[in-house]
Design an enzyme around this catalytic site. Structure first.
Site, PDB file in Angstrom:
ATOM      1  N   MET A  30       0.850  -1.192   0.000  1.00  0.00           N
ATOM      2  CA  MET A  30       0.000   0.000   0.000  1.00  0.00           C
ATOM      3  C   MET A  30       0.892   1.251   0.000  1.00  0.00           C
ATOM      4  O   MET A  30       0.433   2.346   0.309  1.00  0.00           O
ATOM      5  CB  MET A  30      -0.937  -0.014   1.206  1.00  0.00           C
ATOM      6  CG  MET A  30      -1.847  -1.251   1.171  1.00  0.00           C
ATOM      7  SD  MET A  30      -3.376  -1.063   2.066  1.00  0.00           S
ATOM      8  CE  MET A  30      -2.777  -0.747   3.699  1.00  0.00           C
ATOM      9  N   HIS A  37       9.514  -3.453   3.373  1.00  0.00           N
ATOM     10  CA  HIS A  37       9.060  -3.672   1.988  1.00  0.00           C
ATOM     11  C   HIS A  37      10.255  -3.928   1.065  1.00  0.00           C
ATOM     12  O   HIS A  37      10.185  -4.752   0.157  1.00  0.00           O
ATOM     13  CB  HIS A  37       8.326  -2.437   1.443  1.00  0.00           C
ATOM     14  CG  HIS A  37       7.059  -2.095   2.156  1.00  0.00           C
ATOM     15  ND1 HIS A  37       6.913  -0.961   2.918  1.00  0.00           N
ATOM     16  CD2 HIS A  37       5.869  -2.744   2.203  1.00  0.00           C
ATOM     17  CE1 HIS A  37       5.685  -0.911   3.394  1.00  0.00           C
ATOM     18  NE2 HIS A  37       5.031  -1.974   2.991  1.00  0.00           N
TER      19      HIS A  37
END
Ligand code: PAF
Length: 286
Positions: A30, A37
């Site tokens: 997101m 990430h």
């Protein structure tokens, strides 16, 4: 690095790569990327010829009073970070591209979404499963990499892929932590300095549980009480849940657990809810 905003362009890109014999590794996010990430993207880079990152703040996984509007966003920063770890394509759709007028399909799982985070976020995992199903159909990856910080999400997506015979492999990657052990999360930016200083209580409690199991403790309630005690020793911490559930189906642990169990916790600091977990390996009974 390409940025593609429509499902049609993304699908066409992936079909061409597949026709060329290339494997595709996928990291759905997101956005508001952090080191956690980036570790998932590096893993995808290791596994596949082509790496696709998606950035989409998925409205269907947020409840009415959750932080959808407030969710942090910074595409320019995200695209620089993605480029730095060798991402080939960012799929960056708008909400109306993913959920156009007339959209009406969703995925639901019977049991996994009803426990842990699903108790306080009843629509969350259905929304996650639905968007992941759509993203897998659009990106057509061979591998999709998910962080184990969101262990319940990792299980939900893996279960959906298995149940629906989807042709890709779900890879789980270890939680990436700050130097004091706090699990990285886009929501950590919401913490005040005082809350941030207390937040490592989560990892401290999990490590204590791991040590207890390593030392031969196997009383579920004794371990859970110790975890609660450590978290509650921080004045601003408010426990949402501390639970031990048996893997892989997240059913209640026995009083004397045997086999692999997920010890998971969710703790509020003010309005910010942090989660963390560890897998406890109990010896087999008897
Ligand atoms: O973990 C996330 O960031 C999201 O839940 C995901 C998997 C990208 C689905 O929107």
């Amino acid at each position: 690095m390409l940025v593609l905003e429509t499902a049609a362009k993304m699908q066409a890109f992936s079909k061409a790569q597949r026709a060329d014999g290339k494997t595709i590794g996928f990291v759905p996010t997101m956005g508001y990327l952090h080191e956690g990430h980036l570790a998932l993207m590096r893993k995808a880079r290791e596994l596949a010829d082509v790496v696709v990152l998606s950035i989409f703040v998925n409205p269907t996984q947020f409840g009415k009073n959750e932080d959808l509007d407030k969710y942090p966003r910074d595409f320019d920063r995200d695209s620089k970070l993605a480029d730095s770890v060798g991402v080939d394509v960012i799929f960056f759709p708008k909400p109306e591209e993913m959920y156009p007028a007339g959209y009406q399909t969703s995925i639901s799982l019977a049991n996994l979404p009803t426990v842990l985070c699903g108790k306080s976020r009843p629509v969350h995992f259905g929304g996650v499963a639905t968007v992941c199903c759509k993203l897998f159909n659009i990106v057509q990856p061979h591998f999709a990499v998910f962080g184990k910080k969101d262990y319940q999400q990792f299980l939900v997506v893996g279960r959906m892929v298995k149940d629906l015979n989807m042709d890709l492999e779900i890879i789980g990657a270890p939680t990436v932590r700050e130097s004091d052990g706090l699990a990285m999360s886009s929501r950590n930016v919401y913490l005040t300095p005082a809350q941030r200083a207390q937040a490592p209580a989560l990892i401290e409690a999990l490590r204590r549980a791991e040590k207890m199991v390593a030392a031969g403790h196997r009383d579920r309630d004794e371990i859970l009480a110790e975890v609660r005690h450590i978290v509650e020793s921080r004045p601003d911490a408010r426990i949402d849940y501390v639970e031990m559930l048996k893997l892989p189906d997240l059913v209640d642990a026995a009083a004397q657990p045997a086999g692999a169990h997920l010890l998971a916790l969710a703790v509020f600091f003010g309005k910010t809810r942090l989660i963390d977990n560890t897998v406890l390996e109990f010896g087999l009974a008897g």
